[in-house]
Write an enzyme that holds these catalytic residues in place. Structure first.
Site, PDB file in Angstrom:
ATOM      1  N   THR A   1      40.154  43.981  43.353  1.00 41.60           N
ATOM      2  CA  THR A   1      39.225  42.861  43.356  1.00 41.60           C
ATOM      3  C   THR A   1      38.916  42.487  44.798  1.00 41.60           C
ATOM      4  OG1 THR A   1      40.385  42.089  41.419  1.00 41.60           O
ATOM      5  CG2 THR A   1      38.833  40.574  42.431  1.00 41.60           C
ATOM      6  N   GLN A   2      37.667  42.416  45.115  1.00 42.33           N
ATOM      7  CA  GLN A   2      37.314  42.172  46.507  1.00 42.33           C
ATOM      8  C   GLN A   2      36.484  40.910  46.685  1.00 42.33           C
ATOM      9  OE1 GLN A   2      37.232  45.111  49.169  1.00 42.33           O
ATOM     10  NE2 GLN A   2      38.983  45.853  48.033  1.00 42.33           N
TER      11      GLN A   2
END
Lengths: 263, 250
Positions: free
Chosen positions: B27-28
Site C-alpha cells: 500500500t503506497q
C-alpha cells in the site's frame, strides 16, 4: 527365568517407567511428572490468598550465598498491568513460565485490545506446562506458579499452575517445602473479610513459621499483589511493607518460642 | 489473472500497480489522514498542538478524534498522516511500555528513547517499502529539560526548538519560528499555538476548527480538552476574494 528376575528388579525401582514422561507406569502414573513435582516440593514455600480487596502472593526465596545482592534472581514477577505470579521450584524454569505469561498477555491484548482475563491466562499457562509432559525430548517444568490477576468480570483471582499442566482457582494456595503447614494456616483465615494489608501480615507469618531455620538460614521474602490499594495494578508489595510484616512475624515467633520455653 | 490483489490501484502518483511477474508492492497511499501537528519547546516545558479531524481524501470523514497519544507519564506523541497507522503506532508504544512495566527494574523509557524507538520502527518499515504513513512529534520532559523531536514515514528523525508536520511545514513553521524565544513560557506558547492553528484552519482544507493542545512539564503530561477555535470570517479578503484591495500588478 533370568529375565523375569531382571524385569521384577526394574519394576521395583521404577526404572522402566520413569525414563520419559511418554510412558505410563502399570498403575497409571507418569513418574517424570511426579519427579517434577518433587522439585517444587524441595523449593522455598510460596503462598497466596485471594481476599476481600485483592490477591496477594508471597514466596520464600532461599538465598544461596551471603554475598548475593538483595533483590536479584527474583521469584515474584509481574506479567502484565493487572497480573503477576510467584514461582516455587526451579527459578529458571519459573522465569520461562513468566516470560510465556507475558507473551500470552501481549498477544491477547494485540488480538482483542483488552487485558487477558485471569482464567484465560491460567489456562494458557497450564497448557504451556502441559505440553512439556507429552514428549520424550522435553522435560516437564520443575516449578509451580501462583498466579494473581484482576479483571472486571471475575474480580480478583488466584490460580495455581502445576508442572502437570493443571490449574485450579483458589481462595488460598500453598506450594513448596512448607505447603502442608502453610495450608493448615491458610484454612484458618476468613478470605471474605481479610484485607490485603492484613493478608500481607498473615502470609509473612506463614512463611516465617514454615521456614526451616536449621536447613536454610538465609531467605528473602518476596511479595506481589493486585489490589484496590494498587489501583488493580500488579505490583511487588512495597519493600517497607514486606519488611515490617516480616519483622512483626519474626517477633511473634520469638514470643511463641519464649512461651514454649517457659512451659 | 492472478486473482484479486488488494494492492492494485492507482490512487495518486505514489500508487503503484502490481503487474504480473513484477515485484509485489505494498500500500503506497494513506487513506484516512490527519493533518498538521505543531510543537514548541519552552523554558518550562513543551507544547504540542493539532486539530482533531481525520479526512478521507478530501472528505471531512471523522471529527473530534484525538491525534495525540500519551506514551508515558512524561512523554506525548502528536501524529499526522494515516490514522490506522497511527493506531498501530499506539499499539506498539503501549506494548513497549507494558514490557517496561513488567520488567519492574525501576527504569523507564525517556522521551529520547521513545523517539529513537519510533525512528527505528519507521526506518525499518520504509526499508521494507511498507512505511507507516505518519509524521510523529515526540514531546517530553526529562531531567529538568524539555525535548521535542520528529520522525516521519521515511524514518527521518531530528529534534528542534520548533517543529511542524504536514501542511504546517509551509504555513505554520515560519510563524512558530518568529514567535519562539528561548525564554518563552508554556502559557505564552499556548497562545501562539492557537494563533497558528487558526491560520492553518483558514488555509488548510484538511483541518477542522476543533483543536487540542498538550503540554509536558516537570509536572508531567497534561492533555487539554478539545476546544473550538474562535474564528473570524469577515476579513475583507475572505469576503471579497483573495485579491481584494490588491493594487499590485502581480
Amino acid at each position: 527365568m533370568c529375565r523375569g528376575v531382571l524385569s521384577c528388579f526394574c519394576l521395583l525401582d521404577h526404572s522402566q517407567y520413569d525414563l520419559s514422561s511418554t510412558t505410563f507406569s502399570p498403575d497409571g502414573r507418569v513418574f517424570q511428572i511426579e519427579y517434577a513435582q518433587k522439585a517444587v516440593e524441595n523449593s522455598g514455600t510460596a503462598v497466596g490468598v485471594s481476599c476481600k480487596d485483592g490477591v496477594v502472593m508471597a514466596v520464600e526465596k532461599v538465598v544461596v550465598s551471603k554475598m548475593l545482592v538483595p533483590g536479584t534472581m527474583r521469584r515474584a514477577h509481574l506479567v502484565d498491568h493487572h497480573s503477576g505470579l510467584v514461582i516455587s521450584g526451579l527459578i529458571s524454569d519459573g522465569r520461562q513460565l513468566a516470560t510465556r505469561a507475558r507473551d500470552e498477555c501481549s498477544s491477547y491484548k494485540s488480538v482483542y485490545d483488552s487485558a487477558i482475563p485471569g482464567h484465560v491466562l491460567a489456562e494458557r499457562l497450564a497448557n504451556f506446562a502441559h505440553v512439556y509432559t507429552l514428549y520424550a525430548y522435553v522435560r516437564p517444568f520443575g516449578c509451580a506458579a501462583l498466579l494473581g490477576a484482576h479483571d472486571d468480570t471475575n474480580g480478583y483471582q488466584l490460580y495455581l499452575v502445576e508442572p502437570s499442566g493443571v490449574s485450579y482457582r483458589y481462595f488460598g494456595a500453598a506450594v513448596g517445602k512448607g505447603k502442608q503447614a502453610a495450608k493448615t494456616a491458610l484454612e484458618k483465615l476468613d478470605f471474605k473479610s481479610l484485607t490485603c494489608r492484613e493478608a500481607v501480615k498473615e502470609l509473612a507469618k506463614i512463611i516465617v513459621d514454615v521456614h526451616d531455620e536449621a536447613k536454610d538460614k538465609l531467605y528473602e521474602l518476596e511479595m506481589c499483589w493486585v489490589c484496590e490499594e494498587s489501583k488493580n495494578m500488579s505490583q511487588l508489595v512495597p519493600q517497607d511493607v514486606v519488611d515490617e510484616a516480616r519483622k512483626a512475624a519474626e517477633a511473634a515467633q520469638d514470643d511463641d518460642s519464649d512461651m514454649d520455653d517457659d512451659e | 489473472m492472478s486473482g484479486l490483489r488488494l494492492t492494485e490501484g492507482s490512487r495518486g502518483p505514489g500508487a503503484s500497480v502490481a503487474v504480473e511477474g513484477a515485484p509485489l508492492t505494498r500500500t503506497q497511499v494513506p487513506y484516512v489522514t490527519g493533518s498538521s501537528v505543531l510543537g514548541m519547546k519552552c523554558a518550562d516545558g513543551v507544547v504540542i498542538a493539532c486539530d482533531t479531524m481525520a479526512s478521507y481524501g478530501s472528505l471531512a470523514r471523522f471529527k473530534r478524534l484525538t491525534r495525540m497519544h500519551v506514551a508515558s507519564p512524561n512523554c506525548i506523541l502528536g501524529v499526522g498522516g494515516d490514522y490506522s497507522d497511527f493506531q498501530q503506532l499506539q499499539t506498539m508504544v503501549d506494548a513497549e511500555m507494558t514490557a517496561q512495566y513488567v520488567a519492574n527494574d525501576g527504569l523507564s523509557l525517556s522521551p529520547k528513547a521513545i523517539h529513537a524507538f519510533l525512528a527505528r520502527h519507521m526506518y525499518h518499515r520504509r526499508c521494507k517499502v511498507d512505511p507507516l504513513w505518519n509524521s510523529v512529534l515526540v514531546a517530553g520532559f526529562h531531567k529538568g529539560e524539555g525535548t521535542l523531536s520528529l520522525v516521519d514515514l521515511y524514518g527521518t528523525a531530528y529534534s528542534s526548538d520548533v517543529l511542524a508536520t504536514g501542511f504546517a511545514l509551509h504555513l505554520g513553521l515560519p510563524l512558530l519560528r518568529n514567535a519562539h524565544r528561548p525564554d518563552i513560557t508554556v502559557a505564552e506558547a499556548k497562545v501562539v499555538m492557537n494563533d497558528v492553528l487558526k491560520v492553518l484552519f483558514y488555509r488548510d482544507a484538511r483541518t477542522n476548527d476543533v483543536v487540542q493542545l498538550a503540554t509536558v512539564t516537570a509536572a508531567g503530561v497534561e492533555v487539554g480538552d478539545m476546544v473550538k477555535l474562535d474564528t473570524e470570517w469577515n476579513h475583507k479578503a475572505f469576503v471579497q476574494g483573495a485579491r481584494a484591495g490588491d493594487e499590485s500588478s502581480w
